[in-house]
Scaffold this active site. Structure first.
Site, PDB file in Angstrom:
ATOM      1  N   GLU A   1       0.835  -1.183   0.000  1.00  0.00           N
ATOM      2  CA  GLU A   1       0.000   0.000   0.000  1.00  0.00           C
ATOM      3  C   GLU A   1       0.882   1.250   0.000  1.00  0.00           C
ATOM      4  OE1 GLU A   1      -1.525   0.221   3.916  1.00  0.00           O
ATOM      5  OE2 GLU A   1      -2.605   2.094   3.582  1.00  0.00           O
TER       6      GLU A   1
ATOM      7  N   ASP B   1      -0.375  -0.969   5.985  1.00  0.00           N
ATOM      8  CA  ASP B   1      -0.115  -0.346   7.282  1.00  0.00           C
ATOM      9  C   ASP B   1      -0.932  -0.987   8.392  1.00  0.00           C
ATOM     10  OD1 ASP B   1       1.717   1.439   6.405  1.00  0.00           O
ATOM     11  OD2 ASP B   1       0.252   3.031   6.005  1.00  0.00           O
TER      12      ASP B   1
ATOM     13  N   ASP C   1      -2.779   0.371  10.447  1.00  0.00           N
ATOM     14  CA  ASP C   1      -3.806   1.299  10.932  1.00  0.00           C
ATOM     15  C   ASP C   1      -5.146   1.000  10.255  1.00  0.00           C
ATOM     16  OD1 ASP C   1      -3.457   2.153   8.385  1.00  0.00           O
ATOM     17  OD2 ASP C   1      -2.646   4.119   8.888  1.00  0.00           O
TER      18      ASP C   1
ATOM     19  N   ASP D   1      -6.818   2.518   7.869  1.00  0.00           N
ATOM     20  CA  ASP D   1      -6.792   2.553   6.404  1.00  0.00           C
ATOM     21  C   ASP D   1      -6.161   1.293   5.836  1.00  0.00           C
ATOM     22  OD1 ASP D   1      -8.059   4.906   6.192  1.00  0.00           O
ATOM     23  OD2 ASP D   1      -6.265   6.134   5.846  1.00  0.00           O
TER      24      ASP D   1
END
Ligand code: 0RA
Length: 640
Positions: free
Chosen positions: A431, A504, A506, A508
């Site tokens: 990503e 990641d 997180d 997102d």
């Protein structure tokens, strides 16, 4: 009982050769020696017990995980034969557990054919060969019998009588050999998933599970069989009609029995799960073809049968329109199944197509005429599917010209590895551009390819195939993998044996990961079944003091590290994104095969995976929230 084990003669040598050949090449018999292979041993023994129930003897089986790492499977059938086997000169039960291809199902001593999955009668020997010990208790002829094998069957404590009983049945208990397997720890969730699926596929069958390590007890019994199965799969979806349509049939001549259950939902995807002798046939085959022959003919006929239906169904209904939004379970039992296809999970018996087609048409037609309101709703939905199919056709053609997915041109943004050997090659789907940059610099160029994602990944649960295949990120993933998609998929063209999603840690990142997983689940499920899809686990924290640095992959690890190395002046850095890491840190923590931790994406429990993906990615925001709240752990597993 006299000891007929011909200890030094030809018989003993043959037996040792049988057992030894399994130990030398376990992969040939159970695929591999990882957790998957380990669980195969359980399925072999469970399948034999289930066969006895399906043959009409007893109606429940008990599966118990013991504290010593063994598993026990008990049935209440006729009991494995204990008399002297004509060919081997030792009791039949001993023959069954020590001789491969003992002939017939069990050395010609029984006439029952093997209905459930497994290794066609060699499963008992294979399980014994790969076990530290295996013990069989049999109740039969008013007596109790026991025989015990140790160290892969190389040591036998011969069959003995142990008193009287008026019960009948067989109990097999075994402990896998840690010298053979990478892990000998049974996974409760995997076993429960399989037992549950088996209970769905065989209505009336009762399976009691007990885990003595955590005192968990579960009972599976589905009076509705595959109707209950479809109901559970659709529990998070919006149903078009209330009923699950159900048909069952038996073809006398071939000995094939057939069960079909289906229900339509508002989803644009279909969920077709077919089984032969309780084994999932992911690649379909003649039973699926026969079902769709019948369904297409009957729905087309119904669409044309009255002015009212002709007014609603304006388009010609095709096979894919019949599939759209449908949850379908097809389960057949066949005395002689032929499996073919890339993963040997496609039914090949040509006669089955006609048998299924002919035996289920009548019942399907009857349902439509007896439930006109539901029939109308279904026809309406099918017509919408047909319309959007036609509308999308033009778009698809231009897409095809633009992105030839089967062409050999690799996407421009792919930094490929130099090796052309799929066995050693890995594809990282990364990503973001900055993380992509670090990954390119940090990687092993020989074996690791990097595909950075730039744009948004489309939601495969909410969109139709034409739109999905027009999405740039999706097309570059498909081209990089090199094996095509859908019907044209060819496992042999796979360019990387490991496809690793690296996002990641997180929200997102989790979102993109879920979008990618949804795409793979819907359009490239073979890669998940074959164990090719992975999720990289980047660290969450870097803890450093002076020159020393430790990485923690979760909060527990972070606390452990802090406890182990107490004191001041520790700097705790929380990574928010992969892009924050230098290329060498990324290599060191997440990409280096020597130290990294990869999560293998697995669809053992198709029901759970499908429910969760539908709830997370589909229309229904309420069930999305509910699943996230209630099922936090499963979501975590699915998302890595
Ligand atoms: C062959 C013949 C007979 C029973 C069985 C096999 C049998 C096998 C297994 C494996 C697990 N549980 C089992 N239960 C039965 C019947 C022979 C007879 O009627 O004496």
């Amino acid at each position: 009982m006299e000891n007929n084990n011909d200890k030094y003669g030809q018989g003993a040598i043959d037996v040792l050769e049988n057992l030894e050949s399994v130990r030398l090449r376990p992969g040939m018999y159970i695929g591999n020696v990882t957790s998957t292979g380990l669980h195969h041993l359980v399925w072999e023994i469970v399948d034999n017990a289930i066969d006895e129930v399906l043959a009409g003897y007893g109606n429940n089986i008990n599966v118990t995980l013991h504290k010593d790492g063994s598993v026990e499977v008990q049935d209440f059938g006729r009991g494995i034969p204990v008399g002297i086997h004509r060919k081997t000169g030792v009791p039949t039960v001993q023959t069954i557990f020590t001789v491969l291809h003992a002939g017939g199902k069990f050395g010609g001593d029984g006439s029952a054919y093997k209905v459930s999955g497994g290794l066609h009668g060699v499963g008992s020997t294979v399980t014994n060969a790969l076990s530290k010990y295996l013990e069989v208790d049999i109740n039969k002829n008013g007596k109790k019998y026991n025989i015990r094998f140790e160290n892969g069957g190389s040591k036998i404590t011969p069959l003995v009588e142990r008193g009287e009983t008026n019960e009948t049945g067989t109990t097999v208990r075994f402990k896998p050999d840690p010298e053979i397997f990478e892990t000998v720890e049974f996974d409760e969730a995997i076993i429960l998933g399989r037992l549950k699926q088996t209970a769905y596929l065989n209505k009336g069958l009762i399976i009691n599970f007990a885990n003595l390590n955590n005192n968990n007890k579960v009972k599976f019994e589905f009076a509705g069989g595959i109707v209950d199965f479809v109901t559970e799969i659709n529990s998070t979806k919006t149903k078009i009609s209330e009923h699950v349509i159900y048909n069952e049939a038996y073809d006398e001549k071939s000995g094939v029995s057939i069960e079909v259950a289906l229900q339509y939902t508002t989803s644009v995807n279909s969920n077709v799960m077919s089984y032969v002798n309780n084994i999932r046939t992911t690649e379909g085959g003649t039973h699926e073809l026969g079902f769709f022959d019948a369904a297409l003919r009957i729905f087309q006929k119904y669409a044309n049968h009255s002015p009212k239906t002709r007014k609603i169904v304006t388009e010609k209904i095709l096979r894919e329109d019949v599939k759209e939004g449908a949850t379908i379970v097809i389960s057949i039992k066949h005395p002689n199944p032929l499996f073919e296809g890339q993963t040997k999970s496609k039914l090949g018996n040509s006669e089955v197509r006609k048998i299924v087609n002919e035996t289920i048409s009548n019942e399907l037609e009857k349902f439509l005429f007896e439930n006109p309101e539901e029939a109308m709703e279904i026809m309406q939905k099918m017509n919408v599917a047909a319309k959007s199919r036609l509308a999308a056709q033009k778009a698809r053609e231009s897409v095809r010209r633009k992105n030839n997915l089967e062409s050999s041109t690799l996407p421009g943004k792919l930094a490929d590895c130099s090796s052309k050997d799929p066995e050693v090659s890995e594809l990282f789907i990364v990503e973001g551009d900055s993380a992509g940059g670090s990954a390119k610099m940090g990687r092993n160029r020989e074996t690791q390819a990097i595909l950075p994602l730039r744009g948004k990944v489309i939601n495969s649960e909410k969109n139709r195939i034409e739109k999905i295949l027009a999405n740039n990120e999706i097309t570059s993933i498909i081209s990089a993998i090199g094996a095509g998609v859908g019907e044209a998929f060819n496992l042999e063209k796979l360019r990387y044996k490991k496809i690793i999603i690296m996002t990641d840690a997180d929200v997102d990142g989790a979102h993109i990961r879920t979008l990618l997983l949804t795409f793979f689940y819907r359009y490239l499920p073979i890669l998940i079944e074959e164990g090719n899809l992975y999720i990289a686990e980047p660290p969450l924290y870097k803890i450093h003091k002076g020159k020393e640095a430790y990485y923690a992959y979760n909060d527990i690890q972070k606390d452990e590290i802090l406890e182990k190395y107490p004191g001041k002046n520790f700097i705790i850095q929380r990574y928010k994104g992969l892009g924050e890491m230098n290329y060498d840190q990324l290599w060191e923590t997440t990409m280096d095969p020597e130290v990294r931790s990869l999560y293998r994406v697995d669809i053992d429990d198709v029901i759970m995976a499908d429910n969760i993906i539908t709830a997370l990615m589909g229309e229904d925001t309420e069930s999305r929230k509910k699943i996230i709240k209630e099922n936090a752990k499963e979501v975590e597993i699915l998302e890595g």
